[in-house]
Design an enzyme around this catalytic site. Structure first.
Site, PDB file in Angstrom:
ATOM      1  N   GLU A  50       0.725  -1.372  -0.049  1.00  0.00           N
ATOM      2  CA  GLU A  50       0.027   0.038   0.049  1.00  0.00           C
ATOM      3  C   GLU A  50       0.808   1.362  -0.191  1.00  0.00           C
ATOM      4  O   GLU A  50       0.855   2.023   0.684  1.00  0.00           O
ATOM      5  CB  GLU A  50      -1.032   0.070   1.342  1.00  0.00           C
ATOM      6  CG  GLU A  50      -1.977  -1.036   1.262  1.00  0.00           C
ATOM      7  CD  GLU A  50      -3.246  -0.998   0.242  1.00  0.00           C
ATOM      8  OE1 GLU A  50      -3.396   0.366  -0.301  1.00  0.00           O
ATOM      9  OE2 GLU A  50      -3.597  -1.884  -0.346  1.00  0.00           O
ATOM     10  N   ASP A  51       1.651   1.589  -1.267  1.00  0.00           N
ATOM     11  CA  ASP A  51       2.501   2.607  -1.194  1.00  0.00           C
ATOM     12  C   ASP A  51       3.406   2.804  -0.077  1.00  0.00           C
ATOM     13  O   ASP A  51       3.624   3.903   0.404  1.00  0.00           O
ATOM     14  CB  ASP A  51       1.547   3.784  -1.273  1.00  0.00           C
ATOM     15  CG  ASP A  51       1.181   3.883  -2.909  1.00  0.00           C
ATOM     16  OD1 ASP A  51       1.793   3.540  -3.878  1.00  0.00           O
ATOM     17  OD2 ASP A  51       0.215   4.458  -3.140  1.00  0.00           O
ATOM     18  N   SER A  52       3.904   1.807   0.577  1.00  0.00           N
ATOM     19  CA  SER A  52       5.152   2.104   1.424  1.00  0.00           C
ATOM     20  C   SER A  52       6.313   1.343   0.994  1.00  0.00           C
ATOM     21  O   SER A  52       6.162   0.657  -0.327  1.00  0.00           O
ATOM     22  CB  SER A  52       4.859   1.342   2.782  1.00  0.00           C
ATOM     23  OG  SER A  52       4.619   0.034   2.768  1.00  0.00           O
TER      24      SER A  52
END
Lengths: 85, 1235
Positions: free
Chosen positions: B839-841
């Site tokens: 998730e976009d990390s």
């Protein structure tokens, strides 16, 4: 989400002024007491002062409006008085 | 990439032997030489500087010249014993030549000196220059009252100080103008910074360009059905001289239903009426014509329809003619108009005069404001109606409001001119009043007697710049947000801010049209860079090569028109109009031209020879048979290569029927000159001396424009020319004359703005991603300016080891991105590893971080001064004695030195006091002030000392509770009022940690989800470990192919030791890169076998890995982290405060409540909403149910009304509830709690 209202609201836009239908009497000098009535069907327009009951009539055309009848009266009065200026 | 190899065309050309190499066509590479020359000359903020220079050197003087003189006539004061003044003598005060000095500042002690910008920034001063005016006082005496003969005696003009004008940095009036790198650095300035902003009270202010509709443009719109009008033609007419606001004119065609009920309806047809300024009713158009002196109907028709054969148009006009049949003479028409103005109950002659004045001065002032303009106004008025009728007949589409040719952009110049006009008028008005008073009091009128108040202009210009409320009057509204604090997060954000355009349309407007990208934005406005959300599409940014015209005088063009047989409207008859083209100059119809083609080519020729100003635009509109020439300011324009014109009748194909290539005017020899100029300039800066041999004259971009190789084209003109996209298109152009190119793009990459030019391969990304990056590039840390150490910005981030990107675009050179970069070339793997990058990390290498990867420093400055507020006691910067102070801060005062300031190098933790400041408290009432011991001369002790009372109020500044750091710098100075003024700068080093935000240059942002030491990171055969691992799921749906190509090319670049080119719209292909990469022994697609760091086993899939430029964004967890147990509460409701800065609570909001309700967790809900928030105990009378009086100390409870002391219950409720009950009780409602 509800936004916070701005403390100072912008001033409302000035509405375009409309033509008058009620005028000041040039004889008794009362304000807003001369009403104009246009009978388009009979091509007659009249102005009458509610206070001093002065009355003026004229034949009107399709383009005439209260202000025209009133101005016509003003012109008449000027003529009667021998013309100002 | 390298520029060898690309220079074919010349040396590899087939026709080599026949062609002079100097006359050869230029290559794509050479076009970049031209672009280099453009930016060497213009930089990126030229529009701002040009506009300001024009204001100070031309506009200001013009406004002064156009303002009327002050005329003072003595008036009799009727004072007994004093003679009546001589009324035949008057004094005339004339404002003449303006002069500006160097920016300076006068210290409080009267010492004056030049003020350098950085001084102004540091000491919170205003960088401004004094403005002087030569004022002449003339005494005029009426010698002979009969003949009116006058005798004037003028005194010598005196130089009078009339105000201070803020100076735009690097403008012609700035001290930094034309200084070299070393001089700039020694003044604490950055040599890369380009100015274009102001310094007001120490803060840098930009004036945003303001977009507006163009004046003197006729717009015809169709109204939706059901409206009173079916078609409307509107225009705002503004005269170019005379300093008056624009006056609007509207001509409307009534809808069928409205026509049927209109005055004078004769049945059938639609009437056309006009709205004139100051006239309260709509006037039938024919009456306006009559009033202008057009007596017969035929004449009127001729001026509207032009062609009597055009029966359709005549038919549409007929009802309007019939309607006005009753008004046949000019006087009747004038009277008809006059009656509908503000002249009620006056004689006919006056009404006629009033109407005449309106028609002369207010009606279409851009045509002319004097008398004798009736004919020309008639022509123009007829033209407006003609346009309306054409649209009504469907011969022409309605006008496009969003067409950028119909827009103008006001920059610093016009904006300041607006203020200056208001201020100067007010200043002269006040001066006149003051002088008249002096004269009437019998005193001599002196120019230096304080009548001319310099404060009016000084404050009138400074206040709007400081606040952004664009009006010289503090109270009156005006636009807001015109001036903004210059964005200094990163250098690109600064540049972008200086090139921003704002459209003052309400942000709430649901209408999508004005927000959309318009075709005419091409090359003028960046297609990618705009904010998201409310201001989307309303805030725009200039494309790199777009510039804004400053406006040039119309006279030279007018002269040309006179010479070139443009038939004046006075001389011609309307019959000639259909057979010729109408010529408009700045929206005013000046004549007709029977040979439009010849006329246009001559006009263009003159402009290309720069005989007529090069920023003048000339548009040939064939469909409407109009020639429009504009030389006003605020038009957007851009340079284009000119294509050589073929002589009339020359063949377009060779003998085999193959089309002959079109050729540019620019040739190799020009490029050679540019290169030589560039080389010599570099030598000159190194040797610091002009080179000797000199017949050589620098060949620059303006030179190319002057010699007709390149032309500036504005939006409107752009539509009348044929532009080839690339140089090669010219060679392949088809033989048909219709497709003949007249111009060629210099390079399509120039359509982008500052922020979008940083993106590599933006032409391979989904378009919104470029928009996202354009916004994020402004939050990236880097070196925001090279002089950061000598500045005291309130907040600043600086990246420790910034790197120039491996993969660059050509445009970056002009943005000085190499000098002031904002990111690091990180080795990025696109992989799933351990699951900590979902998730976009992203996963980041801890070892890299330890070695300094993305390390940054955060500077924060605090300012404090001894400024005394009006009526308050003096403030003193000192080490406060905590025991005698009230309102003591919670932090420690121990770090303050003797002088009340912290020492440089002191470590500061949250809440520590940085600057100690106190103010004497007024003694409490009733306390006698002890007398000082007069004999010993010892100062009197403070009034309340020794009584244990507080004598001073603490006003110290402390660091924010959440911020810590080291005192980096302490500055002590004096501010504008001469008061002691200090600034303290804190520094704290920020290492990347879990939660910090990063992004690539493709709108791919993410936060650090985990950091792994290098032994835990996956590695390749070569032992390379990635610095960053991003999740593959970030790619497919977002379609940021540009990032993948960047990575691939970055890999190639790092292996070959080159800087790769990723400019959009070039010929680089993925296959080329892949092949080269393959050639170096790597997988062509950048894949590598990688091994798990924990197990050493190969990962199941091959991993796409390579260097990608990453940006560290300014959002960091340490600035966001927040939690609270108990803490401060609001006074009114006793609920916890809001926000991290105040130690507030975390809101348990409506949605959270809904969640608990649906879960059935009633107790939990109550706990969150009451127990943990504002639980309060109330005593209630069981008889009446109202709140009872409780004395908890004596344990006595009572309800006075019921005389009840026994039946009292104790109730818990939220304090807010209690408050509500009490408020209800205050308004006579009894909320009874029956327990």
């Amino acid at each position: 989400m509800g936004k916070r209202k701005k403390a100072t609201k912008p001033a409302p836009k000035a509405k375009a002024p409309k033509l008058d239908t009620c005028f000041d009497c040039i004889l008794c000098e009362h304000e807003q007491c001369v009403d104009a009535v246009l009978l388009r069907s009979q091509k007659v327009g009249s102005v009458e002062c509610r206070v001093c009951h002065v009355r003026h009539e004229m034949t009107i055309t399709a383009l005439d409006e209260p202000i025209d009848v009133y101005s016509n009266w003003v012109d008449e009065m000027v003529k009667v008085n021998g013309g100002e200026e | 990439m390298s520029d060898s190899g690309n220079e074919d065309g010349v040396y590899n050309g087939v026709d080599e032997e026949y062609e002079d190499p100097n006359d050869a066509d230029i290559s794509a590479e050479d076009a970049w030489e031209v672009i280099n020359a453009y930016f060497d000359e213009h930089g990126l903020v030229r529009q701002q500087l040009q506009s300001y220079n024009e204001f100070v050197s031309v506009t200001m003087q013009r406004l002064v010249d156009e303002s009327p003189d002050i005329v003072l006539i003595p008036e009799d004061q009727y004072v007994p014993g004093r003679d009546a003044p001589d009324e035949n003598t008057k004094v005339v005060i004339k404002f003449g030549q303006l002069r500006v000095s160097k920016p300076n500042f006068t210290e409080n002690n009267g010492e004056a000196g030049t003020l350098y910008p950085n001084q102004a920034r540091l000491r919170n001063l205003t960088y401004s220059t004094p403005l002087y005016c030569d004022v002449t006082k003339t005494t005029v005496r009426l010698v002979d009252p009969e003949t009116g003969e006058e005798e004037a005696t003028s005194e010598e003009p005196e130089k009078v100080f009339i105000g201070r004008v803020p100076v735009m940095l690097r403008s012609r009036f700035c001290l930094l103008h034309n200084l070299n790198e070393f001089e700039l650095n020694s003044l604490g300035e950055c040599h890369v910074d380009q100015g274009g902003y102001f310094i007001i009270n120490g803060s840098e202010k930009v004036l945003l360009a303001q977009e507006r509709m163009s004046n003197n443009h006729v717009f015809v719109f169709q109204k939706p059905p059901g409206n009173k009008y079916s078609f409307v033609a509107e225009m705002r007419s503004e005269a170019d001289v005379g300093n008056r606001p624009a006056s609007s004119l509207a001509v409307r065609m009534l809808s069928r239903s409205a026509s049927a009920t209109a005055a004078g309806a004769t049945g059938g047809g639609q009437y056309i009426t006009a709205t004139l300024p100051y006239i309260r009713a709509e006037i039938p158009i024919v009456i306006v014509f009559r009033a202008l002196g057009f007596d017969n109907d035929q004449e009127v028709v001729a001026h509207i329809v032009y062609d009597f054969e055009d029966e359709q148009m005549m038919g549409l006009l007929m009802p309007s003619i019939e309607q006005a049949a009753v008004i046949q003479s000019q006087d009747v028409a004038l009277d008809y108009i006059g009656k509908r103005g503000n002249t009620v109950a006056v004689t006919r002659a006056k009404r006629i005069q009033y109407a005449k004045d309106i028609l002369n001065k207010e009606f279409l002032p851009h045509v002319g404001v004097g008398e004798s303009n009736e004919l020309r106004k008639g022509f123009f008025f007829g033209y407006v109606i003609h346009r309306l009728l054409r649209v009504a007949l469907g011969r022409q589409p309605e006008d496009d409001r969003d067409h950028y040719g119909n827009k103008r952009v006001d920059l610093a110049g016009p904006l300041l001119a607006l203020l200056f006009r208001q201020c100067f008028r007010r200043m002269t008005k006040e001066a006149k009043m003051s002088m008249q008073r002096a004269m009437d009091a019998g005193k001599e009128v002196s120019l230096h007697g304080g009548h001319i108040k310099s404060d009016v202009i000084t404050k009138g210009l400074k206040f709007p710049l400081a606040t952004g409320n664009w009006s010289s009057d503090r109270k009156a509204g005006g636009k807001t947000g015109v001036s903004q604090v210059l964005n200094r997060i990163t250098f690109a954000s600064t540049l972008s801010h200086l090139r921003r355009i704002n459209s003052p349309i309400g942000r709430e407007g649901k209408l999508a049209k004005p927000r959309q990208l318009h075709n005419t934005h091409w090359g003028m406005v960046c297609p990618a860079e705009t904010p998201e959300g409310q201001a989307c599409g309303l805030v725009k940014n200039l494309a790199l090569m777009a510039s804004v015209t400053v406006g040039s005088p119309a006279e030279p063009v007018q002269e040309f028109l006179n010479e070139y047989n443009v038939e004046n409207l006075f001389e011609t008859s309307p019959i000639n109009i259909p057979i010729s083209a109408k010529v408009f100059l700045n929206g005013n119809w000046v004549g007709i031209q029977r040979d439009p083609r010849g006329f246009m080519s001559t006009l263009r020729g003159l402009r290309r020879k720069s005989i007529i100003d090069t920023e003048v635009s000339a548009v040939m509109d064939h469909t409407n048979r109009e020639i429009r020439i504009w030389c006003d300011g605020g038009r957007l324009c851009r340079p284009l290569f000119l294509v050589e014109e073929r002589p009339e009748g020359s063949p377009t194909t060779d003998e085999n029927g193959v089309p002959l290539p079109a050729r540019l005017m620019v040739r190799k020899r020009h490029i050679a000159l540019l290169q030589e100029t560039d080389m010599r300039r570099k030598e000159r800066t190194v040797m610091e001396a002009p080179d000797e041999d000199d017949n050589f004259k620098d060949y620059t971009f303006p030179e190319m424009v002057k010699s007709g190789l390149i032309e500036y084209v504005d939006v409107e003109e752009e539509e009348s020319i044929m532009i080839s996209m690339r140089l090669v298109d010219l060679a392949n152009q088809s033989a048909s004359a219709a497709a003949a190119y007249t111009h060629c793009e210099i390079h399509p990459a120039m359509i982008l703005g500052v922020c979008a030019s940083i993106i590599p391969f933006p032409d391979h990304n989904q378009s919104p991603r470029n928009t996202y990056q354009s916004a994020m590039g402004k939050q990236a840390m880097g070196v925001y300016i090279s002089s950061f150490a000598s500045r005291m910005d309130t907040m600043a981030h600086v990246l420790y080891y910034p790197q120039a990107p491996l993969v660059t675009t050509r445009a970056m050179r002009y943005l000085k991105f190499r000098a002031l970069p904002s990111g690091i070339n990180a080795v990025v793997a696109i992989a799933c590893y351990s699951g900590y990058n979902q998730e976009d990390s992203v996963i980041m290498s801890q070892s890299g971080i330890d070695r300094g990867l993305f390390r940054s420093v955060y500077f924060r400055s605090f300012a404090e001064s001894e400024t005394r507020r009006l009526g308050a006691a003096k403030e003193t910067i000192e080490r406060p004695n905590v025991r005698e102070c009230t309102a003591v801060k919670p932090g420690t005062y121990d770090k303050l030195d003797e002088d009340g300031l912290v020492c440089e190098g002191t470590r500061i933790s949250g809440g520590d006091v940085l600057v100690g400041k106190t103010q004497v408290l007024p003694p409490p009432p009733g306390l006698t002030v002890p007398e000082g011991d007069a004999g010993s001369g010892a100062p009197a002790p403070p009034p309340a000392a020794g009584l244990g009372l507080k004598t001073r109020r603490d006003l110290s500044t402390s660091a924010k509770t959440t911020e810590s750091g080291v005192v980096d710098r302490v500055m002590v100075a004096a501010n504008e009022g001469g008061a002691r003024f200090v600034k303290v700068r804190l520094r704290s080093v920020r290492k990347p940690q879990v939660g910090d935000k990063f992004s690539s240059r493709h709108g791919q942002k993410g936060t650090v989800g985990m950091t792994y030491r290098q032994e835990d990171m996956p590695f390749t055969v070569e032992g390379i470990i990635p610095d960053i691992i991003v999740n593959p799921h970030a790619i497919p749906s977002r379609m940021t192919i540009g990032q993948l190509i960047e990575c691939l090319q970055g890999k190639l670049a790092s292996i070959c030791g080159i800087e790769a080119d990723a400019t959009p719209f070039m010929d680089t292909t993925v296959a080329d890169i892949a092949n080269s990469l393959h050639g170096t022994g790597y997988h062509p697609h950048g894949w590598e076998v990688m091994y798990n760091g924990h197990t050493g086993r190969p990962l199941e899939a091959q991993i796409f890995i390579g260097p990608t430029y990453y940006q560290r964004l300014k959002h960091m967890v340490d600035d966001k982290i927040h939690s609270r147990a108990t803490g401060p509460v609001t006074m009114l409701t006793r609920q916890p405060l809001e926000g991290r800065a105040r130690g507030g609570g975390l809101r348990f909001g409506e949605m959270e409540r809904d969640c608990m309700v649906s879960h059935g967790a009633a107790s939990f809900c109550k706990e969150r909403l009451m127990d943990v928030s504002d639980r309060h105990r109330v005593h209630v009378c069981d008889v009446c149910g109202l709140i009872a009086v409780a004395d908890l100390k004596k344990n006595v409870f009572s309800c006075r009304g019921c005389n009840n002391k026994t039946d009292i219950s104790q109730v818990y409720m939220p304090y807010a509830c209690k408050l509500l009950f009490q408020e209800l009780m205050a308004m006579n409602i009894a909320p009874r709690m029956m327990v």
